[in-house]
Design a protein around this motif. Structure first.
Motif, short mmCIF file in Angstrom:
data_model
loop_
_atom_site.label_atom_id
_atom_site.label_comp_id
_atom_site.label_asym_id
_atom_site.label_seq_id
_atom_site.Cartn_x
_atom_site.Cartn_y
_atom_site.Cartn_z
N LEU A 33 28.97 85.33 32.07
CA LEU A 33 30.06 84.83 32.90
C LEU A 33 30.17 83.31 32.80
N ARG A 34 29.05 82.60 32.84
CA ARG A 34 29.07 81.14 32.71
C ARG A 34 29.63 80.73 31.35
N TRP A 35 29.22 81.44 30.30
CA TRP A 35 29.71 81.13 28.96
C TRP A 35 31.23 81.33 28.89
N GLU A 64 30.46 70.25 26.42
CA GLU A 64 30.04 71.57 26.85
C GLU A 64 29.46 72.43 25.72
N ALA A 65 29.59 71.97 24.50
CA ALA A 65 29.12 72.75 23.35
C ALA A 65 27.61 73.00 23.39
N ALA A 112 25.87 76.68 23.41
CA ALA A 112 24.90 77.08 22.39
C ALA A 112 23.60 77.56 23.03
N ALA A 113 23.16 76.85 24.07
CA ALA A 113 21.93 77.25 24.76
C ALA A 113 22.10 78.60 25.44
N ASP A 115 24.18 80.94 24.51
CA ASP A 115 24.25 81.93 23.44
C ASP A 115 22.86 82.34 22.97
N GLN A 116 21.96 81.38 22.81
CA GLN A 116 20.58 81.68 22.41
C GLN A 116 19.86 82.48 23.48
N SER A 117 20.06 82.11 24.74
CA SER A 117 19.42 82.83 25.84
C SER A 117 19.91 84.27 25.92
N VAL A 118 21.21 84.46 25.76
CA VAL A 118 21.77 85.81 25.81
C VAL A 118 21.22 86.65 24.67
#
Length: 169
Positions: free
Chosen positions: A63-65, A91-92, A96-97, A99-102
C-alpha cells in the motif's frame, strides 16, 4: 513492484484476499476457546501467526509503495522518466527499499507455506489459522471458487468454535 498482481494498485491491505480481519485471525473467540492450548502445545499456531503477520506487513508495504507510485506519477511524470532520471527522484530510494522488502517477505512466506502442510495442528485454533493462511494465499481473482470455499469453511469452523461445537461425526 515485482510481487503485485494486476489490479492490486487500488487494493487496501487484506482486501485483495477478500478476508476480514476477523477471518484472518480466526476470531478472538477461537483464541479464548483454545485456552489450555498454548503455542508450544500446537506447533502450527506460532508458524501461522508469523505467516499472517508477514502477510499483513507485505500488504502494508505494498500500500505504501502504491501511494508513492501514485505521487511520483503525478509529481514527476514517473512513467515517462528514464531509469537514470528515476534515480534522481527523492522517493525512488524508498520505493526501491520497499520493493526489496516485499520480495524478501514474499520469499519467506512462500518458504513457510511450503512447509506448513507437513505440520500437524493440535487444536481447532491451529486448524483455523491454517485455513486462514490458505484462504489468504488463494486470491479471489486467481481462483474464485477455491477462495470462496476456503472462506466458507473457515467461517463454518469459527462459528462451530464460538458455539462450543465439536468435530464429532
Amino acid at each position: 513492484m515485482s510481487r503485485r498482481s494486476p489490479g492490486d494498485e487500488n487494493a487496501a491491505p487484506c482486501a485483495k484476499c477478500g478476508l476480514s480481519r476477523r477471518e484472518l485471525m480466526a476470531g478472538s473467540a477461537a483464541l479464548a476457546l483454545s485456552a489450555g492450548t498454548t503455542s508450544s502445545a500446537d506447533p502450527v499456531i506460532p508458524i501461522c501467526q508469523n505467516w499472517l503477520r508477514l502477510n499483513a506487513e507485505q500488504d502494508a508495504l505494498t500500500l505504501r509503495w502504491q501511494e508513492l507510485e501514485s505521487f511520483v506519477g503525478r509529481e514527476y511524470n514517473w512513467f515517462r522518466l528514464s531509469e537514470a532520471e528515476r534515480q534522481l527522484v527523492p522517493e525512488a530510494a524508498e520505493m526501491a527499499a520497499i520493493d526489496q522488502s516485499v520480495d524478501a517477505l514474499f520469499n519467506t512466506r512462500q518458504d513457510i507455506l511450503s512447509r506448513l502442510p507437513d505440520i500437524k495442528a493440535a487444536s481447532l485454533y491451529g486448524v483455523s489459522l491454517k485455513l486462514s493462511v490458505a484462504a489468504a494465499s488463494v486470491l479471489p481473482d486467481e481462483n474464485a471458487e477455491a477462495h470462496a470455499l476456503l472462506k466458507s469453511t473457515l467461517n463454518d469452523l469459527i462459528m462451530l468454535m464460538e458455539a462450543g461445537g465439536s468435530l464429532q461425526k
